[in-house]
Motif scaffolding. Sequence first.
Motif, PDB file in Angstrom:
ATOM      1  N   LYS A   1      38.422  29.932  12.230  1.00 51.39           N
ATOM      2  CA  LYS A   1      38.722  28.729  11.450  1.00 51.39           C
ATOM      3  C   LYS A   1      38.408  29.069  10.005  1.00 51.39           C
ATOM      4  O   LYS A   1      37.284  29.460   9.685  1.00 51.39           O
ATOM      5  CB  LYS A   1      37.838  27.583  11.948  1.00 51.39           C
ATOM      6  CG  LYS A   1      38.330  26.223  11.550  1.00 51.39           C
ATOM      7  CD  LYS A   1      37.579  25.155  12.354  1.00 51.39           C
ATOM      8  CE  LYS A   1      37.687  23.768  11.788  1.00 51.39           C
ATOM      9  NZ  LYS A   1      38.935  23.409  11.163  1.00 51.39           N
TER      10      LYS A   1
ATOM     11  N   ARG B   1      42.715  26.414   7.994  1.00 49.32           N
ATOM     12  CA  ARG B   1      43.541  26.414   9.206  1.00 49.32           C
ATOM     13  C   ARG B   1      42.801  27.096  10.342  1.00 49.32           C
ATOM     14  O   ARG B   1      41.868  27.850  10.132  1.00 49.32           O
ATOM     15  CB  ARG B   1      44.824  27.229   9.003  1.00 49.32           C
ATOM     16  CG  ARG B   1      45.895  26.571   8.155  1.00 49.32           C
ATOM     17  CD  ARG B   1      47.065  27.527   8.042  1.00 49.32           C
ATOM     18  NE  ARG B   1      48.015  27.110   7.027  1.00 49.32           N
ATOM     19  CZ  ARG B   1      49.303  26.869   7.276  1.00 49.32           C
ATOM     20  NH1 ARG B   1      49.768  26.995   8.506  1.00 49.32           N
ATOM     21  NH2 ARG B   1      50.110  26.512   6.307  1.00 49.32           N
ATOM     22  N   GLN B   2      43.339  26.849  11.531  1.00 48.85           N
ATOM     23  CA  GLN B   2      42.928  27.605  12.717  1.00 48.85           C
ATOM     24  C   GLN B   2      43.829  28.848  12.757  1.00 48.85           C
ATOM     25  O   GLN B   2      45.050  28.717  12.670  1.00 48.85           O
ATOM     26  CB  GLN B   2      43.144  26.734  13.966  1.00 48.85           C
ATOM     27  CG  GLN B   2      42.654  27.347  15.257  1.00 48.85           C
ATOM     28  CD  GLN B   2      41.155  27.252  15.420  1.00 48.85           C
ATOM     29  OE1 GLN B   2      40.507  26.407  14.821  1.00 48.85           O
ATOM     30  NE2 GLN B   2      40.595  28.133  16.231  1.00 48.85           N
TER      31      GLN B   2
ATOM     32  N   ASN C   1      40.121  33.522  17.855  1.00 53.34           N
ATOM     33  CA  ASN C   1      40.478  32.528  16.843  1.00 53.34           C
ATOM     34  C   ASN C   1      39.427  32.512  15.750  1.00 53.34           C
ATOM     35  O   ASN C   1      38.248  32.768  16.015  1.00 53.34           O
ATOM     36  CB  ASN C   1      40.525  31.126  17.461  1.00 53.34           C
ATOM     37  CG  ASN C   1      41.613  31.015  18.504  1.00 53.34           C
ATOM     38  OD1 ASN C   1      42.689  31.612  18.368  1.00 53.34           O
ATOM     39  ND2 ASN C   1      41.353  30.268  19.558  1.00 53.34           N
TER      40      ASN C   1
END
Length: 134
Positions: free
Chosen positions: A10, A123-124, A8
Amino acid sequence: MSKLYSFNIKTPQTTAMIDITGQVREAIKASKVMNGICHVFIPHTTAAVTINENADPDVVRDFLMEINKVIPFDDGYHHMEGNSAAHIKASLMGFSETIIIEDGRLLLGTWQGIYFTEFDGPRQRRVHVKIIEG
Ligand code: ZN
């Protein structure tokens, strides 16, 4: 043999280019694949993946400045979500890159880095790295 790694990130603002070369190199190291193909793919519709210079940060600045001029944020778009510019930029740039792995290293040029390119942040986000030995 192939392996999938995902991570992930950010994103910090509306548009941004985030250097993910380090994370991709970590995935290759973890896979122990010495020769093959590395495919970087993102499962999004308002972000992209690209390869470009990672030495002078002004390249990123100029890139974002110009792409935001070519495809303006507001231009009488119909899409109700209000992020048509981001969808268009994402499709123009594409959602994946393929890089050769040779002797355990990415065959990137001296000045090349892999960028996650955000067009509708913050956003993630998710990045998939498929490593195929061969
Ligand atoms: Zn949308």
